[in-house]
Design a protein around this motif. Structure first.
Motif, PDB file in Angstrom:
ATOM      1  N   ASN A 111      51.603 -38.866  38.342  1.00 16.09           N
ATOM      2  CA  ASN A 111      52.542 -39.896  38.773  1.00 16.09           C
ATOM      3  C   ASN A 111      52.993 -39.716  40.217  1.00 16.09           C
ATOM      4  O   ASN A 111      53.391 -40.672  40.862  1.00 16.09           O
ATOM      5  CB  ASN A 111      53.762 -39.920  37.851  1.00 16.09           C
TER       6      ASN A 111
ATOM      7  N   GLY B  40      50.972 -38.835  42.436  1.00 14.38           N
ATOM      8  CA  GLY B  40      49.811 -39.175  43.251  1.00 14.38           C
ATOM      9  C   GLY B  40      49.135 -37.976  43.902  1.00 14.38           C
ATOM     10  O   GLY B  40      48.375 -38.138  44.852  1.00 14.38           O
TER      11      GLY B  40
ATOM     12  N   ALA C 237      58.777 -29.449  52.018  1.00 11.18           N
ATOM     13  CA  ALA C 237      57.881 -29.658  50.874  1.00 11.18           C
ATOM     14  C   ALA C 237      58.656 -30.200  49.680  1.00 11.18           C
ATOM     15  O   ALA C 237      58.225 -31.140  49.013  1.00 11.18           O
ATOM     16  CB  ALA C 237      57.176 -28.352  50.514  1.00 11.18           C
ATOM     17  N   VAL C 238      59.819 -29.586  49.432  1.00  8.53           N
ATOM     18  CA  VAL C 238      60.654 -30.067  48.321  1.00  8.53           C
ATOM     19  C   VAL C 238      61.048 -31.515  48.580  1.00  8.53           C
ATOM     20  O   VAL C 238      61.005 -32.366  47.689  1.00  8.53           O
ATOM     21  CB  VAL C 238      61.921 -29.185  48.160  1.00  8.53           C
TER      22      VAL C 238
ATOM     23  N   ARG D 166      59.493 -33.780  50.246  1.00  7.45           N
ATOM     24  CA  ARG D 166      58.375 -34.677  50.016  1.00  7.45           C
ATOM     25  C   ARG D 166      58.199 -34.965  48.529  1.00  7.45           C
ATOM     26  O   ARG D 166      57.869 -36.064  48.131  1.00  7.45           O
ATOM     27  CB  ARG D 166      57.100 -34.063  50.591  1.00  7.45           C
ATOM     28  N   ILE D 167      58.442 -33.955  47.727  1.00  2.00           N
ATOM     29  CA  ILE D 167      58.253 -34.118  46.284  1.00  2.00           C
ATOM     30  C   ILE D 167      59.427 -34.879  45.661  1.00  2.00           C
ATOM     31  O   ILE D 167      59.249 -35.728  44.794  1.00  2.00           O
ATOM     32  CB  ILE D 167      58.091 -32.739  45.607  1.00  2.00           C
ATOM     33  N   GLU D 168      60.643 -34.550  46.111  1.00  2.30           N
ATOM     34  CA  GLU D 168      61.833 -35.035  45.391  1.00  2.30           C
ATOM     35  C   GLU D 168      62.498 -36.262  45.993  1.00  2.30           C
ATOM     36  O   GLU D 168      63.270 -36.931  45.324  1.00  2.30           O
ATOM     37  CB  GLU D 168      62.889 -33.915  45.323  1.00  2.30           C
TER      38      GLU D 168
ATOM     39  N   GLY E 281      45.734 -38.864  57.801  1.00  3.40           N
ATOM     40  CA  GLY E 281      47.021 -38.562  57.180  1.00  3.40           C
ATOM     41  C   GLY E 281      47.677 -39.809  56.614  1.00  3.40           C
ATOM     42  O   GLY E 281      48.213 -39.801  55.508  1.00  3.40           O
TER      43      GLY E 281
ATOM     44  N   GLU F 190      45.952 -40.911  53.508  1.00  8.21           N
ATOM     45  CA  GLU F 190      46.378 -40.099  52.361  1.00  8.21           C
ATOM     46  C   GLU F 190      47.746 -40.533  51.864  1.00  8.21           C
ATOM     47  O   GLU F 190      47.981 -40.592  50.664  1.00  8.21           O
ATOM     48  CB  GLU F 190      46.420 -38.619  52.755  1.00  8.21           C
ATOM     49  N   ASP F 191      48.648 -40.848  52.813  1.00  8.44           N
ATOM     50  CA  ASP F 191      49.975 -41.323  52.402  1.00  8.44           C
ATOM     51  C   ASP F 191      49.861 -42.607  51.585  1.00  8.44           C
ATOM     52  O   ASP F 191      50.515 -42.761  50.551  1.00  8.44           O
ATOM     53  CB  ASP F 191      50.849 -41.591  53.639  1.00  8.44           C
TER      54      ASP F 191
ATOM     55  N   ARG G 283      48.370 -41.956  48.187  1.00 10.33           N
ATOM     56  CA  ARG G 283      49.371 -41.341  47.315  1.00 10.33           C
ATOM     57  C   ARG G 283      50.349 -42.398  46.800  1.00 10.33           C
ATOM     58  O   ARG G 283      50.664 -42.431  45.608  1.00 10.33           O
ATOM     59  CB  ARG G 283      50.108 -40.256  48.102  1.00 10.33           C
TER      60      ARG G 283
ATOM     61  N   ARG H  73      48.610 -44.439  44.152  1.00  7.02           N
ATOM     62  CA  ARG H  73      48.498 -43.725  42.872  1.00  7.02           C
ATOM     63  C   ARG H  73      49.846 -43.694  42.161  1.00  7.02           C
ATOM     64  O   ARG H  73      49.916 -43.822  40.938  1.00  7.02           O
ATOM     65  CB  ARG H  73      48.006 -42.305  43.115  1.00  7.02           C
ATOM     66  N   ILE H  74      50.928 -43.528  42.952  1.00  9.47           N
ATOM     67  CA  ILE H  74      52.261 -43.540  42.340  1.00  9.47           C
ATOM     68  C   ILE H  74      52.519 -44.904  41.691  1.00  9.47           C
ATOM     69  O   ILE H  74      52.962 -45.001  40.546  1.00  9.47           O
ATOM     70  CB  ILE H  74      53.358 -43.233  43.396  1.00  9.47           C
TER      71      ILE H  74
ATOM     72  N   ARG I  55      34.939 -38.774  56.062  1.00  8.72           N
ATOM     73  CA  ARG I  55      34.244 -37.675  56.748  1.00  8.72           C
ATOM     74  C   ARG I  55      32.987 -38.169  57.457  1.00  8.72           C
ATOM     75  O   ARG I  55      32.621 -37.688  58.516  1.00  8.72           O
ATOM     76  CB  ARG I  55      33.820 -36.615  55.733  1.00  8.72           C
TER      77      ARG I  55
ATOM     78  N   ASP J 204      32.554 -38.376  49.908  1.00  6.89           N
ATOM     79  CA  ASP J 204      33.269 -37.539  48.956  1.00  6.89           C
ATOM     80  C   ASP J 204      33.073 -38.090  47.541  1.00  6.89           C
ATOM     81  O   ASP J 204      33.673 -39.086  47.154  1.00  6.89           O
ATOM     82  CB  ASP J 204      34.761 -37.529  49.339  1.00  6.89           C
TER      83      ASP J 204
ATOM     84  N   LEU K 235      36.161 -38.622  45.270  1.00  9.24           N
ATOM     85  CA  LEU K 235      36.934 -39.846  45.495  1.00  9.24           C
ATOM     86  C   LEU K 235      36.160 -41.069  45.002  1.00  9.24           C
ATOM     87  O   LEU K 235      36.751 -42.024  44.500  1.00  9.24           O
ATOM     88  CB  LEU K 235      37.298 -39.988  46.976  1.00  9.24           C
TER      89      LEU K 235
ATOM     90  N   ARG L 181      36.662 -41.215  41.355  1.00  8.78           N
ATOM     91  CA  ARG L 181      38.021 -41.672  41.060  1.00  8.78           C
ATOM     92  C   ARG L 181      38.140 -43.172  41.316  1.00  8.78           C
ATOM     93  O   ARG L 181      38.782 -43.893  40.566  1.00  8.78           O
ATOM     94  CB  ARG L 181      39.039 -40.918  41.921  1.00  8.78           C
TER      95      ARG L 181
END
Lengths: 143, 420
Positions: A36, A38, B11-12, B14-16, B214, B217-218, B221, B224-225, B251, B272, B275, B278
């Motif tokens: 979730n 991602g 990092a936290v 980014r996750i939270e 980058g 990837e954002d 992500r 996917r969320i 690449r 890749d 990917l 996926r």
């Protein structure tokens, strides 16, 4: 960047015993969290080493060694492949995993082509250039 | 040590941060205020964690800290006789101790996140504001990171975000899911923002770097969320499929000296495969949900045709042309038409493609679009009309704002000149 998260095996995983339901549910929940958010690219559990094999190379000879493997440090029971922004983020994710009992989870960054960069041997780089040129020539011929 | 701790805090964050802001926004009813409270908590973490270490449950710590700030804010406002009174009652009624954030029901967090997505992409906001706010609130990016990604001054991004938050407050945009009749349209606008972010990374419109992985990837992500938040919506899976498959080539798109390598010239061994797999799986999910003919699913299906071809010459151009036909009917646009022309040229010969391209010559929307002369030049070159091809490549080179692309086009112009 990508990280491979390696989960070590133990007697239980080597015996092919599935973890109990509680751990299963917790692990499932954790996996869902990774999906979730991602960040999860792939994840798999591995069969016991008794279902695996090794190929040993020495002096041009290949010897097959059937599992199970005996050295504990060689046992891997599963892995995740995640995509995150930093090693710190990978660590933060792993810290959220439902493990206990002194188990150590290894976090390894996956090498990308760019990471090799200058380290790429000259022959390999030249070979790549030759290949590109060859491909370009083939394209010209097709036109 | 201090730097390590700071990176751990980042990092936290980014996750939270998205869940934190979403949870706070539900409590205070205003995304702008929620974001500021979350930022306060972040500042507190940056001050305290280097000494104390990262707490066992960092998400709960941040939430608890932010809630305390919220209560302070409400008390202050009450003293000043301002609003927020009704809020105060609700918050005060809650326990002051940090709630067990982790144990909060997943569905609830999911709903809050979804509300946050729809708010960040609300139609009262300009596209630029939606992009900035989505990256900031959902992606956990700092203003500095957003500014770097879009090559604009940090102050510009900060201003955009401040203005966007003010606009949301002034328009009394509620922190709610859109009403059902609006849902489809609002979701489409969310997907558009995510794909815009992806494209800015995949084909940067300006600057020396024509790819910013980058940012891709954002966006991936975020996609996917979203797929996790609205798993029954086929187009979400279509968009994810499209982005996964396009990313699989990043690449191979860059040559040894940083130049762009066109799709058919790419070393497919460098695609890749993870990917691609996926992406194909996501496309399958879109199709399973009856969405084979959504605009993103169609584009993903086209990308999948390329992904499935082991060599360029194995590409099923007839199928791609047919998919572009469907796309042109569903979402007609000059750009789609131009792409259709390329596919038709590959499937049925350059003359057939040129016919479509020529019908676009008077299209005002493409007047300054470098790909029109670029494609036209390519088709003319294939037809042996090198003189005309050269002029088109030169025109295309003068129109692109992207340096490596300009060099590639100039090279093609020179090659046509030699043969002309």
């Amino acid at each position: 960047m990508r990280f491979l998260i390696l989960v070590p095996g133990n007697e239980q995983s080597e015996a092919g015993v599935l973890p109990d339901e509680k751990i299963f549910i917790e692990m499932n929940r954790y996996n869902e969290e990774l999906v979730n958010a991602g960040v999860m690219l792939a994840a798999h559990g591995l069969h016991p080493t008794s279902k695996g094999a090794k190929v040993k190379f020495s002096g041009g000879k290949r010897t097959i060694i059937d599992g199970p493997f005996t050295e504990a440090k060689e046992l891997i029971a599963g892995f995740w492949l995640i995509e995150v922004k930093s090693k710190e983020e990978a660590i933060e994710w792993v810290k959220r995993a439902p493990f206990d009992g002194g188990v150590e989870i290894e976090i390894r960054q996956v090498q990308e082509a760019e990471d090799l960069g200058d380290a790429l041997p000259e022959e390999v780089r030249l070979a790549e250039q030759r290949m590109s040129a060859q491909m370009a020539a083939q394209r010209q011929q097709r036109k | 040590m201090a730097i390590d701790a700071q990176r751990a805090v980042e990092a936290v964050w980014r996750i939270e941060s998205a869940r934190l802001i979403a949870g706070l926004a539900r409590i205070v009813g205003d995304v702008g205020v929620a974001e500021e409270l979350a930022q306060d908590a972040l500042v507190a973490a940056l001050e305290q964690w280097p000494e104390s270490g990262v707490p066992e449950k960092p998400g709960a710590w941040l939430m608890g800290t932010a809630k305390h700030r919220a209560i302070d804010l409400i008390r202050r406002n009450q003293r000043l006789g301002r609003k927020y009174e009704e809020l105060g009652h609700e918050l005060m009624a809650q326990e002051l101790e940090a709630p067990d954030f982790e144990a909060a029901v997943d569905d609830e967090i999911g709903d809050d996140l979804l509300r946050l997505v729809f708010t960040a992409c609300h139609p009262v906001l300009s596209t630029e504001a939606r992009v900035a706010l989505t990256l900031r609130l959902l992606g956990g990016l700092t203003s500095e990171e957003i500014a770097r990604a879009f090559l604009v001054p940090v102050a510009t991004v900060q201003q955009r975000i401040v203005r966007a938050k003010r606009t949301l407050t002034e328009a009394h945009v509620p922190f709610e899911l859109p009403p059902t009749p609006e849902l489809a349209e609002r979701l489409a606008s969310v997907l558009e923002v995510v794909y815009l972010i992806f494209n800015e990374g995949y084909a940067a419109t300006a600057g020396d770097d024509w790819m910013r992985p980058g940012l891709c990837e954002d966006a991936l992500r975020l996609g996917r969320i979203l797929a996790g938040l609205v798993p029954d919506e086929p187009e979400v899976h279509g968009l994810v499929a499209l982005m996964e498959i396009q990313s699989s080539r990043s690449r191979a798109r860059k040559g040894p000296s940083g130049e762009m390598v066109l799709l058919l010239d790419q070393d497919r061994g460098r695609w890749d495969q993870l990917l691609i797999r996926r992406g194909l799986a996501a496309l399958q999910r879109a199709e399973d949900r009856g969405g084979a003919f959504g605009p993103y699913a169609l584009q993903a299906a086209i990308a999948a045709c390329h992904a499935r071809a082991r060599r360029g010459e194995d590409t099923d151009w007839k199928r791609i042309a047919a998919l572009y036909d469907a796309l042109a009917e569903l979402a007609p646009s000059p750009v789609v038409e131009l792409n259709r022309a390329v596919a038709v040229a590959m499937a049925f010969g350059p003359a057939a493609g040129l016919e479509i391209v020529d019908s676009l010559a008077t299209e005002p929307a493409l007047g300054a679009y470098h790909l029109l002369p670029s494609v036209r030049g390519d088709l003319l070159a294939k037809l042996g009309r090198h003189g005309e091809a050269r002029a088109e490549f030169e025109r295309a080179a003068s129109l692109t704002r992207n340096e490596p692309e300009r060099r590639l086009l100039q090279k093609r112009a020179a090659a046509s000149a030699e043969r002309g």
